[in-house]
Every structure is written in structure tokens, then in C-alpha cells.
Design a protein around this motif. Structure first.
Motif, short mmCIF file in Angstrom:
data_model
loop_
_atom_site.label_atom_id
_atom_site.label_comp_id
_atom_site.label_asym_id
_atom_site.label_seq_id
_atom_site.Cartn_x
_atom_site.Cartn_y
_atom_site.Cartn_z
N PHE A 62 87.03 20.20 1.32
CA PHE A 62 86.71 18.82 0.98
C PHE A 62 85.40 18.37 1.61
CE2 PHE A 62 91.17 16.95 -0.06
CZ PHE A 62 91.13 17.62 -1.26
N SER B 114 93.92 20.88 -5.09
CA SER B 114 93.13 19.79 -4.51
C SER B 114 91.65 20.02 -4.72
CB SER B 114 93.42 19.67 -3.02
OG SER B 114 94.78 19.34 -2.80
N THR C 270 89.21 17.53 -6.82
CA THR C 270 88.01 16.95 -6.23
C THR C 270 86.76 17.32 -7.02
OG1 THR C 270 89.06 17.11 -4.06
CG2 THR C 270 86.70 16.69 -4.09
N GLN D 135 85.71 10.02 2.42
CA GLN D 135 86.48 11.24 2.22
C GLN D 135 86.08 12.31 3.23
OE1 GLN D 135 87.38 12.40 -1.76
NE2 GLN D 135 87.24 14.57 -1.32
N GLN E 196 86.77 15.19 -9.98
CA GLN E 196 86.40 13.83 -9.57
C GLN E 196 84.89 13.70 -9.43
OE1 GLN E 196 88.11 12.64 -5.83
NE2 GLN E 196 86.78 10.87 -5.62
N SER E 197 84.25 14.73 -8.87
CA SER E 197 82.80 14.70 -8.69
C SER E 197 82.08 14.67 -10.03
CB SER E 197 82.33 15.91 -7.87
OG SER E 197 82.44 17.11 -8.62
N TRP F 23 82.76 8.98 -1.03
CA TRP F 23 82.48 10.30 -0.49
C TRP F 23 82.30 10.35 1.02
CZ3 TRP F 23 84.10 13.63 -3.75
CH2 TRP F 23 84.08 13.31 -5.12
N TRP G 273 95.67 15.41 -9.48
CA TRP G 273 96.16 14.89 -8.20
C TRP G 273 97.65 14.57 -8.25
CZ3 TRP G 273 94.62 15.90 -3.80
CH2 TRP G 273 93.28 15.89 -3.41
#
Length: 215
Positions: A67, A138, A142, A41, A145-146, A38, A156
Motif C-alpha cells: 500500500f 487488496s 488499490t 492511506q 482505485q488509483s 493517498w 474491496w
């Protein structure tokens, strides 16, 4: 933001190059489920935000801005998921979660594309629909993903298929090349997370069900 160098007759932005190196590192770190995913990122998003603004690609620019916030949320979520020194437990999304992600992506893409179509001062480098899809897709990836959802790798993959031609069309040649590398890494990451989940489910089905219930 326009600082860079010339390679093979093309102007390469430093922000595009370094930001994409950070983005590649994020995929590698995510495969290993480390919290360093993170902060790296966040840095990469800030650099690619600058590159996208210079290239007049609002979809990518807004994606990177988003992001930054999602990186903070993901950092908090993964920290909570690894409390008491337990490893982060990955899992597939539930039916409700998948329907939510699909609906949010479709509705979000339509809404953002319409917005881009009317904001002519943004000087969109290519189709507003492609920019909108990349932005919303995106964000969905994300967020998934979190939540440590295996499904985020699939999202993705779909974003990468649109990202390559958009980046090349916009003159972000490093980003175009990196999107191609992303696709390969995402396939590897998806295989790794799915295998880990199946092995854990085989070893302890009760634990897998408890993780979903806790979410």
C-alpha cells in the motif's frame, strides 16, 4: 509495536487503532475523490504494517507494505487525473481491465499462498490462502482505485468478507470491527461513484468515452 491498552479484557494495539482510524478516513476521502486520500492511506498503511507484524499476519503486513508504494502511485495518478483543475472522472473498468484484475487476483493468490505455505518462519496466524487472498485482493482494489475505476469498490467488498474473520482470529479486534464498518462505507462509496458516472454519461456520452480512451 506492542504498545497498547486493555479494553474488555483484550489487548488493543495503538498501531491497530490509529491505523484503522486512518483507513476509515481513506474510504471517506475516496468517496469525495480528494487527493488527501493517498497521504492518509500512506500513514495508515505504515501503522497497520507495524500492527500486522506484531500479530504475525504476513498477508496483512505485506499488503500494507504494498500500500505504501500504491499510495504514491495513486497520488500521482489522481494528480494527473485532476490536472487543469478538472474534477477526477470515475468510470467502470473496460472488459480488458476487468479480465486483467480477475486473472491477476487468481494467479496472485495461488502464488502468494504457496509462498506463505513454505515460509514457515513467518508464523502465519491463520490459513495462508486467506492471507494471500487479502494481500492480492487488496492490491488489486488499490490499483483499480488509483485508476478511478468504480469496480474497485466491489473488489474491496470481497476482501472485507475475508478480512473480518482473519482479523478476529489474529487478535486484531479493532481491525475486525473496522472491516465491518468498511463494508458499509464501501457500499455507500460504490453507490456514489456509480451514480456519478451514470449522471455524467447521461449528460455527455462523448466525454465518458474519451476518458476511457485516454486511459
Amino acid at each position: 509495536m506492542n504498545a497498547g491498552f486493555t479494553a474488555l479484557g483484550e489487548h488493543i494495539l495503538w498501531t491497530d487503532l490509529v491505523g484503522n482510524i486512518a483507513s476509515l478516513a481513506v474510504v471517506w476521502l475516496a468517496m469525495r475523490k480528494t487527493l488527501w486520500t493517498w497521504p492518509v492511506q500512506l500513514v495508515g498503511a505504515l501503522l497497520l504494517l507495524a500492527a500486522s507484524l506484531d500479530a504475525h499476519v504476513p498477508g496483512n503486513a505485506l499488503k500494507q507494505a504494498l500500500f505504501c508504494g500504491l499510495a504514491c502511485y495513486g497520488w500521482f495518478s489522481w494528480t494527473r487525473g485532476t490536472r487543469d483543475q478538472h474534477a477526477l472522472l470515475v468510470r467502470p473498468g473496460t472488459t480488458r481491465e476487468r479480465l486483467f484484475l480477475l486473472a491477476a487476483t487468481v494467479v496472485g493468490t495461488v502464488g502468494v499462498a504457496e509462498l506463505f505455505s513454505h515460509l514457515t518462519w513467518l508464523h502465519i496466524a491463520w490459513s495462508p490462502w486467506v492471507n494471500a487472498y487479502i494481500f492480492v485482493g487488496s492490491a488489486a482494489a488499490t490499483f483499480a482505485q488509483s485508476r478511478a475505476l468504480v469496480d474497485f469498490w466491489i473488489i474491496w467488498m470481497l476482501v472485507d468478507l475475508a478480512g473480518v474473520p482473519l482479523a478476529l482470529k489474529s487478535g486484531l479486534y479493532v481491525s475486525g470491527a473496522v472491516y465491518g464498518v468498511f463494508f458499509v462505507l464501501v457500499l455507500l462509496g460504490f453507490t456514489r461513484w456509480r451514480r456519478e458516472y451514470r449522471e455524467r454519461q447521461t449528460a455527455s456520452p462523448i466525454t465518458a468515452a474519451a476518458v476511457i480512451a485516454d486511459r
